[in-house]
Design an enzyme around this catalytic site. Structure first.
Site, PDB file in Angstrom:
ATOM      1  N   MET A 145       5.573   2.022   0.727  1.00 25.55           N
ATOM      2  CA  MET A 145       6.305   1.519  -0.451  1.00 25.55           C
ATOM      3  C   MET A 145       6.486   2.649  -1.463  1.00 25.55           C
ATOM      4  O   MET A 145       7.546   2.811  -2.069  1.00 25.55           O
ATOM      5  CB  MET A 145       5.542   0.366  -1.088  1.00 25.55           C
ATOM      6  CG  MET A 145       5.630  -0.918  -0.307  1.00 25.55           C
ATOM      7  SD  MET A 145       7.346  -1.501  -0.234  1.00 25.55           S
ATOM      8  CE  MET A 145       7.140  -2.947   0.758  1.00 25.55           C
ATOM      9  N   VAL A 183      -1.701   1.552   4.512  1.00 27.10           N
ATOM     10  CA  VAL A 183      -0.512   2.218   5.070  1.00 27.10           C
ATOM     11  C   VAL A 183       0.737   1.725   4.336  1.00 27.10           C
ATOM     12  O   VAL A 183       1.614   2.508   3.937  1.00 27.10           O
ATOM     13  CB  VAL A 183      -0.405   1.965   6.593  1.00 27.10           C
ATOM     14  CG1 VAL A 183       0.862   2.592   7.149  1.00 27.10           C
ATOM     15  CG2 VAL A 183      -1.639   2.499   7.321  1.00 27.10           C
ATOM     16  N   CYS A 184       0.813   0.407   4.143  1.00 26.69           N
ATOM     17  CA  CYS A 184       1.971  -0.186   3.453  1.00 26.69           C
ATOM     18  C   CYS A 184       2.116   0.386   2.040  1.00 26.69           C
ATOM     19  O   CYS A 184       3.233   0.615   1.561  1.00 26.69           O
ATOM     20  CB  CYS A 184       1.818  -1.697   3.348  1.00 26.69           C
ATOM     21  SG  CYS A 184       1.714  -2.537   4.916  1.00 26.69           S
ATOM     22  N   THR A 185       1.014   0.598   1.388  1.00 28.50           N
ATOM     23  CA  THR A 185       1.061   1.118   0.016  1.00 28.50           C
ATOM     24  C   THR A 185       1.729   2.493  -0.001  1.00 28.50           C
ATOM     25  O   THR A 185       2.579   2.785  -0.851  1.00 28.50           O
ATOM     26  CB  THR A 185      -0.369   1.181  -0.563  1.00 28.50           C
ATOM     27  OG1 THR A 185      -0.886  -0.145  -0.584  1.00 28.50           O
ATOM     28  CG2 THR A 185      -0.387   1.764  -1.958  1.00 28.50           C
TER      29      THR A 185
END
Ligand code: BEZ
Length: 209
Positions: free
Chosen positions: A49, A44-46
């Site tokens: 970002m 999810v973070c990828t």
């Protein structure tokens, strides 16, 4: 530490992917979109970002600097940025803070033990050029944020500051805005010479750009 809208954003100095950052100095006269992530190399973070990098022009048009935080070290962030760039078809230029000891995450109350004792949840702080916190938002680890909403709320805050207006539910740029009850009709006539639509004495709609 629990932070509220209107508080001064606590200052800190920390290592980041672009070198040491002192929040207040780095922000200069810009708005800041400060957002936290649980960890590097997570799916999810990828995407978040990547989305932030893709929206660089839109943040810049709003005089807003994105600032990410993930509870890992800079060298890991650099490796991860390669993955973000290649999987999300973008180039990350904005800084990502290293916070391996969670010092900033604790300062900003980004650690929610019900989710994790060691990783930050998905917090958002919109900070204005006076270093005041203007919005806080917290998402769980499993839900990626809505970046249309982040841009929308920056637009609403900036339009409100410029015109002393408020924005209705689901407002989008170009929609009518609300004259707040703190402005009486005499003052409203000076501020909004083109007039307004009065649905109720407390619900007055007008145009603002
Ligand atoms: C993610 O970024 O994909 C993620 C991180 C921590 C927990 C769940 C999802």
């Amino acid at each position: 530490m629990s932070l509220h809208i209107g508080d001064t954003a606590p200052n800190f100095t920390a290592d980041s992917t672009v070198g040491e950052i002192n929040l207040h100095k780095w922000a200069e006269d810009s708005w800041v979109f400060f957002f936290s992530h649980p960890a590097d190399f997570t799916p999810v973070c990828t995407t978040e970002m990547g989305r932030t990098a893709q929206l660089a022009d839109k943040f810049s048009a709003r005089n807003t600097k994105p600032l990410g935080l993930s509870t890992d070290i800079v060298e890991e962030h650099w490796d991860w940025i390669h993955d973000v760039n290649s999987t999300q078809n973008t180039t990350v230029h904005f800084p990502i803070l290293a916070d391996p000891d969670c010092a900033i995450a604790k300062l900003y109350d980004m650690i929610h033990p019900g989710e994790s004792d060691t990783e930050a949840v998905r917090s958002v702080f919109i900070i204005d050029p006076d270093k005041k916190i203007r919005l806080t938002m917290t998402y769980p680890m499993s839900v990626g944020r809505n970046f249309d909403e982040i841009l929308r709320v920056i637009d609403a805050l900036q339009l409100g500051d410029k015109n002393r207006i408020a924005t209705p539910a689901d407002w989008r740029p170009g929609d009518k805005v609300i004259i707040p009850p703190s402005i009486d009709n005499d003052e409203a006539a000076k501020l909004f010479p083109d007039g307004w639509e009065e649905l109720r004495p407390y619900l007055r709609l007008t145009e603002a750009t």
